[in-house]
Design a protein around this motif. Structure first.
Motif, PDB file in Angstrom:
ATOM      1  N   LEU A   4      21.087  -3.349 -17.617  1.00  0.00           N
ATOM      2  CA  LEU A   4      20.227  -2.478 -17.990  1.00  0.00           C
ATOM      3  C   LEU A   4      19.571  -3.753 -19.532  1.00  0.00           C
ATOM      4  CD1 LEU A   4      22.471  -0.171 -19.259  1.00  0.00           C
ATOM      5  CD2 LEU A   4      21.158   0.323 -17.389  1.00  0.00           C
ATOM      6  N   LEU A   5      18.494  -3.043 -20.086  1.00  0.00           N
ATOM      7  CA  LEU A   5      18.052  -3.526 -21.103  1.00  0.00           C
ATOM      8  C   LEU A   5      17.819  -2.360 -21.832  1.00  0.00           C
ATOM      9  CD1 LEU A   5      14.495  -5.602 -20.226  1.00  0.00           C
ATOM     10  CD2 LEU A   5      16.613  -6.015 -21.233  1.00  0.00           C
ATOM     11  N   ILE A   6      18.344  -2.563 -23.353  1.00  0.00           N
ATOM     12  CA  ILE A   6      18.397  -1.889 -24.312  1.00  0.00           C
ATOM     13  C   ILE A   6      17.509  -2.579 -25.706  1.00  0.00           C
ATOM     14  CG2 ILE A   6      19.932  -0.554 -26.204  1.00  0.00           C
ATOM     15  CD1 ILE A   6      21.615  -0.624 -24.147  1.00  0.00           C
ATOM     16  N   ALA A   7      16.613  -1.022 -26.033  1.00  0.00           N
ATOM     17  CA  ALA A   7      15.590  -1.770 -27.049  1.00  0.00           C
ATOM     18  C   ALA A   7      15.689  -1.178 -28.150  1.00  0.00           C
ATOM     19  CB  ALA A   7      13.703  -1.599 -27.052  1.00  0.00           C
ATOM     20  N   ASP A   8      16.452  -1.964 -29.487  1.00  0.00           N
ATOM     21  CA  ASP A   8      16.509  -1.060 -30.932  1.00  0.00           C
ATOM     22  C   ASP A   8      15.550  -0.639 -31.319  1.00  0.00           C
ATOM     23  OD1 ASP A   8      15.879  -3.465 -31.623  1.00  0.00           O
ATOM     24  OD2 ASP A   8      17.216  -3.833 -33.002  1.00  0.00           O
ATOM     25  N   SER A   9      15.352  -0.288 -31.983  1.00  0.00           N
ATOM     26  CA  SER A   9      14.424  -0.110 -33.464  1.00  0.00           C
ATOM     27  C   SER A   9      13.580  -0.873 -33.740  1.00  0.00           C
ATOM     28  CB  SER A   9      14.391   1.168 -34.457  1.00  0.00           C
ATOM     29  OG  SER A   9      15.596   0.446 -35.072  1.00  0.00           O
ATOM     30  N   GLN A  35      15.470  -6.927 -27.626  1.00  0.00           N
ATOM     31  CA  GLN A  35      16.184  -6.253 -26.421  1.00  0.00           C
ATOM     32  C   GLN A  35      17.540  -6.885 -26.683  1.00  0.00           C
ATOM     33  OE1 GLN A  35      13.758  -4.885 -23.911  1.00  0.00           O
ATOM     34  NE2 GLN A  35      12.493  -4.710 -25.078  1.00  0.00           N
ATOM     35  N   PHE A  36      18.520  -5.581 -25.799  1.00  0.00           N
ATOM     36  CA  PHE A  36      19.734  -6.510 -25.235  1.00  0.00           C
ATOM     37  C   PHE A  36      19.630  -6.270 -24.309  1.00  0.00           C
ATOM     38  CE2 PHE A  36      19.756  -4.926 -30.249  1.00  0.00           C
ATOM     39  CZ  PHE A  36      21.115  -5.507 -30.421  1.00  0.00           C
ATOM     40  N   LEU A  37      20.751  -6.952 -23.610  1.00  0.00           N
ATOM     41  CA  LEU A  37      21.303  -6.713 -21.777  1.00  0.00           C
ATOM     42  C   LEU A  37      22.438  -6.920 -21.745  1.00  0.00           C
ATOM     43  CD1 LEU A  37      19.897  -7.581 -18.885  1.00  0.00           C
ATOM     44  CD2 LEU A  37      20.765 -10.093 -20.119  1.00  0.00           C
ATOM     45  N   ILE A  38      22.855  -5.702 -20.826  1.00  0.00           N
ATOM     46  CA  ILE A  38      23.683  -5.622 -20.242  1.00  0.00           C
ATOM     47  C   ILE A  38      24.121  -6.317 -19.212  1.00  0.00           C
ATOM     48  CG2 ILE A  38      25.359  -4.015 -19.288  1.00  0.00           C
ATOM     49  CD1 ILE A  38      24.434  -2.055 -22.234  1.00  0.00           C
ATOM     50  N   ARG A  39      24.165  -7.117 -18.613  1.00  0.00           N
ATOM     51  CA  ARG A  39      24.342  -8.192 -17.369  1.00  0.00           C
ATOM     52  C   ARG A  39      24.776  -7.182 -15.363  1.00  0.00           C
ATOM     53  NH1 ARG A  39      21.175 -12.256 -16.309  1.00  0.00           N
ATOM     54  NH2 ARG A  39      21.509 -12.645 -18.204  1.00  0.00           N
TER      55      ARG A  39
END
Length: 155
Positions: A125-130, A134-138
């Motif tokens: 997953l890729l999570i984009a903050d405000s 980009q934060f990665l959950i591998r």
């Protein structure tokens, strides 16, 4: 196996690629072909005009000094912390404040909407903050139960 690309820095700190044919290309930029799915495979060296100057299948094709220059350049341009654990979420509605542990330490960020969590493939997953970070959950399915439950509420 080493390739016939040699890298150095010019007096301005820009990367310079010298190819086997003797051509010299100033201000090249290394670009990963598959930064999430295969971060250690496929690198393009692009010139200042954006055109590809050279292709590398793997960094271990380069001599140690050139490899170190590419890794240094990539580290200065790429910032994608990998989430290892989700400590807390302020609410299951968005926007919500997330506190997470990453490979670079603890972070807190705001998730604006569920659409800012994107599946990249498999359980990645890729999570984009405000702010656009980009934060990665591998490996989502390999995370601890608490973190997986939180993610499941947003997916």
């Amino acid at each position: 196996m080493t390739t016939t690309v040699t890298l150095s820095r010019n007096p301005f700190g820009h990367l310079v690629a010298t190819l086997a044919d003797g051509s010299v290309h100033e201000s090249v930029t290394p670009v990963r072909a598959f930064p999430i799915a295969a971060p250690d495979e496929g690198f393009s060296l692009t010139g200042h005009d954006g055109h590809e100057v050279a292709w590398l299948d793997r960094l271990d094709q380069l001599d140690a000094a050139s490899r170190a220059l590419i890794e240094e350049e990539l580290a200065s341009r790429e910032f994608m912390p990998e989430i290892r654990h989700i400590r807390s979420v302020s609410t299951f509605a968005t926007p919500s404040q997330w506190t997470v542990d990453t490979d670079r330490g603890e972070f807190s960020f705001t998730l604006k909407g569920e659409e800012d969590i994107r599946r990249v493939g498999g359980d990645t997953l890729l999570i984009a903050d405000s702010h656009g970070v980009q934060f990665l959950i591998r490996h989502r399915l390999q995370m601890d139960r608490h973190s997986r439950r939180i993610l499941d509420r947003f997916l």
